[in-house]
Design a protein around this motif. Structure first.
Motif, short mmCIF file in Angstrom:
data_model
loop_
_atom_site.label_atom_id
_atom_site.label_comp_id
_atom_site.label_asym_id
_atom_site.label_seq_id
_atom_site.Cartn_x
_atom_site.Cartn_y
_atom_site.Cartn_z
N SER A 269 0.81 -1.23 0.00
CA SER A 269 0.00 0.00 0.00
C SER A 269 0.83 1.28 0.00
O SER A 269 0.28 2.37 -0.03
N LEU A 270 2.14 1.16 0.08
CA LEU A 270 2.99 2.36 0.07
C LEU A 270 2.69 3.19 -1.17
O LEU A 270 2.79 2.69 -2.28
N PRO A 271 2.34 4.49 -1.01
CA PRO A 271 2.07 5.27 -2.22
C PRO A 271 3.32 5.44 -3.08
O PRO A 271 3.20 5.64 -4.27
N GLY A 272 4.49 5.36 -2.51
CA GLY A 272 5.72 5.42 -3.30
C GLY A 272 5.76 6.63 -4.21
O GLY A 272 4.89 6.80 -5.03
N VAL A 273 6.76 7.47 -4.07
CA VAL A 273 6.82 8.70 -4.84
C VAL A 273 6.70 8.40 -6.33
O VAL A 273 6.36 9.24 -7.14
N SER A 274 6.96 7.18 -6.73
CA SER A 274 6.97 6.87 -8.15
C SER A 274 5.71 6.17 -8.66
O SER A 274 5.55 5.98 -9.84
N THR A 275 4.80 5.80 -7.75
CA THR A 275 3.61 5.08 -8.20
C THR A 275 2.65 6.01 -8.93
O THR A 275 2.23 7.01 -8.39
N GLU A 276 2.32 5.67 -10.15
CA GLU A 276 1.42 6.52 -10.91
C GLU A 276 0.00 5.96 -10.93
O GLU A 276 -0.89 6.52 -11.53
N ALA A 277 -0.21 4.80 -10.29
CA ALA A 277 -1.50 4.13 -10.35
C ALA A 277 -2.63 5.08 -9.97
O ALA A 277 -2.48 5.92 -9.09
N GLU A 278 -3.75 4.96 -10.65
CA GLU A 278 -4.91 5.79 -10.37
C GLU A 278 -5.39 5.61 -8.94
O GLU A 278 -5.62 6.56 -8.22
N ARG A 279 -5.55 4.37 -8.54
CA ARG A 279 -5.99 4.10 -7.18
C ARG A 279 -4.89 3.42 -6.40
O ARG A 279 -4.19 2.57 -6.93
N LEU A 280 -4.78 3.82 -5.16
CA LEU A 280 -3.77 3.19 -4.33
C LEU A 280 -4.25 1.81 -3.91
O LEU A 280 -5.39 1.64 -3.53
N PRO A 281 -3.38 0.82 -3.98
CA PRO A 281 -3.79 -0.47 -3.46
C PRO A 281 -3.91 -0.36 -1.94
O PRO A 281 -3.15 0.38 -1.31
N SER A 282 -4.87 -1.03 -1.35
CA SER A 282 -4.94 -1.03 0.10
C SER A 282 -5.36 -2.43 0.52
O SER A 282 -5.78 -3.23 -0.31
#
Ligand SMILES: Nc1ncnc2c1ncn2[C@@H]1O[C@H](COP(=O)(O)OP(=O)(O)OP(=O)(O)O)[C@@H](O)[C@H]1O
Ligand SMILES: Nc1ncnc2c1ncn2[C@@H]1O[C@H](COP(=O)(O)OP(=O)(O)OP(=O)(O)O)[C@@H](O)[C@H]1O
Ligand code: SF4
Ligand SMILES: [Mg+2]
Ligand SMILES: [Mg+2]
Lengths: 339, 348
Positions: A269-282
């Protein structure tokens, strides 16, 4: 030289429960076992409400009604070879006073828990110094200004006369950090110390804690939910879920090769400065309330690895060793591998 | 869709707090310039991030815009029902009906929730104050909102002390969203939450945004969250905006030396990527700023003009604003020296 224990703090099977006025028993901390090695940083991470702060409060015996430590041991091994059994200390003993703010100090998650709104910032720190150290008033004032400067309060000597409401959220947090560090504790309990700070100040405060660890050998119980901070600060990591520790190991193992499904989910679930995904996995679902803890593994309703008939029956799985200094509380511990 | 008219236009906003001297007469000896000449536009449905050093004036900016604090100077144009009003100057009587349209989610859930009220009353109070629901409808709407933020209907009868920090923060969010406002200032709204709950709340804030065309000013320290949720980001330093740009642009190519330092201090979740403790020096004191650019004592690029005049916030390319003397000459913008210290793409 007395024989100094390797661990500064040992918590064994700690249970701290709350009793609500409508008759519920809330097992906020339910059988927690961990130890903090001398001179090391142990990070405790986990979902909000899982019992991190209650664990920390228990160590300082700050649990108030309707809460109570109902079972377990908390042993503090001091650097002069003594062992203090914290649970058995009486409320008004000199020993407990010596533990709080002397041997052990705490940075509170909510700065206003530790600050009085009606006393100036400077007076509050100076008082704390005079209580626990043998210095004159003038010296204490100087120490106050020095420590405030160290934690990054600009114009510290002019601002000692100000009151907490005149400080920003992050500045109040730095005052609390200053107060905790000023007495050079053997064990520092830091409950979300940098959550209210921007990243550059966070870096500064983390460095301060690291320096304290290096220079004075201070041991640290570091509570946070920021996994990146854990990665940078911790020697060891304990992951909590619903009042229990579900995984514990050294920082590299937990961050790079987690094996408990909850830890695996957290890292995903880390948003990660590099994650471009529309929705964050949780992690699917929500944490159950303490009044309705599921049978079997408390994590099973949310666990993608759960097997019915195995994970949802009986009591909670015990923390078991799966490798040299790597423990997991999961029925399927042997089969699951993070990466 | 983003409409052409801004929902909010802030112009030259200032908020100074007086500083009093010691001694009997308590003479005013100066000002804390918490917010000093801030201007920006916000489109309906947009999310603007507000980031910067702790104490740089983010909360004060948010509170002054919503008139929780009276501004020292400046204008705050807010559009509501096709009309534009200046929130900075309208009298309280006219402000009251607008209050439900603008809400704040607070940084400190501990002191912002009344300890003597149940969570249900806290969350439902705005509906009661504005006479918008009562009886079973009130109970139902509170329950629905609690579920939306990840709490349970039965939590309504508990008191704040029985909740952890993160749970209280959810209650605060429920309270702010229950009036379906158009503008929300979220001040560290997800900072107290761990990543998996944080992800749920961010997804929720985004869902509600598209459902109700909510506009957010999103104040946060966690830059990865800001990067995920914001359309544009304003970077503040010592009461001023020093850089304002589209989110992707700002993160890919920060221009202001402070923005660069800020981005490079983001810790990496890989324990083998060492953190950068580079930005040192004293934190800016808004009561006692240096002449010229406020960042000059800590800036590795500072030149003599940086200590002489305040660099204006200039639009260096469309939609991209920076206040730094180095950008006065377009030939020599500072570039990020070591990309190694920046965030890593996760390629596993
Ligand atoms: N005074 C109290 N009365 C009843 N329940 C309480 C009380 N204090 C804490 N609890 C309960 O104990 C549980 C653990 O709370 P704790 O504050 O330790 O969580 P935490 O892990 O520190 O969470 P966070 O990350 O949100 O700070 C929560 O479910 C909370 O509701
Ligand atoms: N009521 C007040 N009286 C005097 N000074 C104040 C008051 N409120 C805020 N300030 C000062 O204004 C400045 C900006 O504070 P503000 O709370 O807006 O900062 P912030 O950017 O939100 O910081 P943080 O990230 O720590 O929350 C600080 O120097 C603070 O001390
Ligand atoms: S104006 Fe000068 S001092 Fe300020 S950030 Fe730019 S280079 Fe540094
Ligand atoms: Mg806590
Ligand atoms: Mg703030």
């Amino acid at each position: 030289m007395p024989d100094i224990a390797e661990n500064v703090l040992e918590v064994r099977n700690l249970k701290t429960y709350f009793y609500t006025h409508d008759g519920f028993e809330l097992p906020a901390v339910d059988g927690v076992t961990f130890s903090v090695k001398r001179g090391k940083i142990l990070a405790v991470v986990g979902e909000s409400g899982c019992g991190k702060s209650v664990t920390a409060y228990s160590v300082l015996r700050l649990i108030q009604k309707p809460g109570q430590i109902v079972d377990g041991e908390i042993l503090l091994h001091t650097s002069d070879g003594q062992t203090i059994d914290i649970v058995s200390l009486s409320e008004r003993s000199d020993e407990l006073f010596h533990v709080r703010g002397g041997l052990v100090s705490m940075i509170f998650q909510e700065p206003m828990t530790a600050l009085s709104p009606v006393h100036s910032i400077g007076n509050q720190i100076t008082e704390a110094i005079l209580l626990h150290q043998d210095v004159t008033k003038a010296q204490a004032r100087q120490i106050t200004v020095d420590i405030l400067t160290k934690v990054g309060i600009p114009g510290a000597s002019e601002r000692t006369g100000q009151y907490p409401h005149e400080f920003s959220g992050g500045m109040r947090q730095r005052v609390v950090i200053a107060m905790a560090l000023v007495c050079k504790p053997q064990l520092l309990i830091a409950d979300e110390p940098t959550t209210a700070l921007d990243v550059t100040l966070q870096a500064q405060v983390l460095k301060l804690i690291k320096d304290l660890q290096a220079d004075l050998g201070t041991s640290v119980l570091f509570i946070t939910h920021d996994l990146a901070v854990v990665a940078q600060m911790a020697d060891e990591v304990a992951v909590m879920y619903l009042g229990r520790i579900v995984e514990q190991s050294d920082v590299r193992t937990v961050m790079k090769n987690p094996r408990h499904p909850y830890t695996i989910g957290l890292l995903k679930s880390l948003p990660g400065v590099s994650t471009e995904a529309e929705r964050l996995p949780s992690i699917e679902g929500t944490v159950p309330s303490l009044t309705e803890i599921p049978p079997g593994c408390p994590f099973h309703p949310r666990c993608p690895y759960a097997v019915s008939g195995t994970c949802d029956v009986g009591g909670p799985p015990e923390l078991q060793r799966v490798a040299e200094s790597h423990s997991i509380a999961c029925v399927r511990a042997e089969e699951i591998n993070g990466k | 869709m983003i409409a052409a008219e801004p929902l909010l236009s802030v112009r030259n906003l200032r908020k100074f707090f007086p500083v009093f001297g010691k001694g009997f007469f308590q003479r005013r000896v100066g000002y804390v310039k918490a917010v000093d000449d801030i201007s920006f536009d916000l489109m309906p449905g947009e999310t603007l991030g507000l980031v910067g050093e702790s104490g740089c004036g983010k909360t004060t900016t948010g509170r002054t815009i919503l008139r929780a604090l009276d501004p020292t100077d400046g204008e705050v144009f807010f559009r509501s029902n096709g009309e534009t009003v200046d929130l900075a100057e309208i009298p309280n009587r006219q402000l009251k009906p607008l209050r439900p349209k603008m809400q704040m989610i607070f940084q400190d859930p501990f002191s912002s929730l009344n300890p003597r009220m149940t969570i249900g009353r806290i969350v439902g109070e705005p509906l009661v104050i504005h006479g918008m629901a009562k009886g079973s409808e009130l109970t139902d709407r509170v329950a629905e909102m609690l579920v939306k933020v990840g709490l349970k209907p039965e939590h309504a009868i508990r008191y704040p002390h029985a909740f952890s920090g993160g749970q209280r923060q959810r209650a605060g969010i429920a309270r702010s969203l229950i009036m379906h406002p158009s503008l929300i200032v979220a001040d560290e709204a997800v900072s107290a939450l761990d990543v998996s709950v944080q992800a749920q709340i961010i997804n929720l804030l985004e869902d509600l945004q598209s459902e109700f065309q909510l506009t957010y000013i999103f104040i946060a320290h966690d830059l990865s969250v800001v990067k995920h949720i914001c359309d544009r980001v304003a970077v503040m330093y010592a009461g001023k905006i020093v850089e304002l740009a589209k989110t992707e642009t700002l993160f890919a190519d920060p221009k202001h030396p402070y923005t660069q330092a800020l981005l490079s201090a983001v810790p990496d979740p890989d324990p083998d990527v060492k953190m950068n403790f580079a930005l040192t020096g004293e934190v800016a004191d808004p009561a006692n700023l240096p002449p010229g650019c406020s960042f000059n004592p800590r800036c590795q690029y500072a030149q003599s003009r940086c200590t002489q005049s305040i660099p204006p916030l200039r639009e260096i390319e469309p939609g991209r604003w920076v206040s730094c003397h180095l950008l006065d000459e377009p030939e020599s913008p500072p570039s990020r020296e070591d990309d190694a210290s920046g965030p890593k793409p996760d390629n596993d």
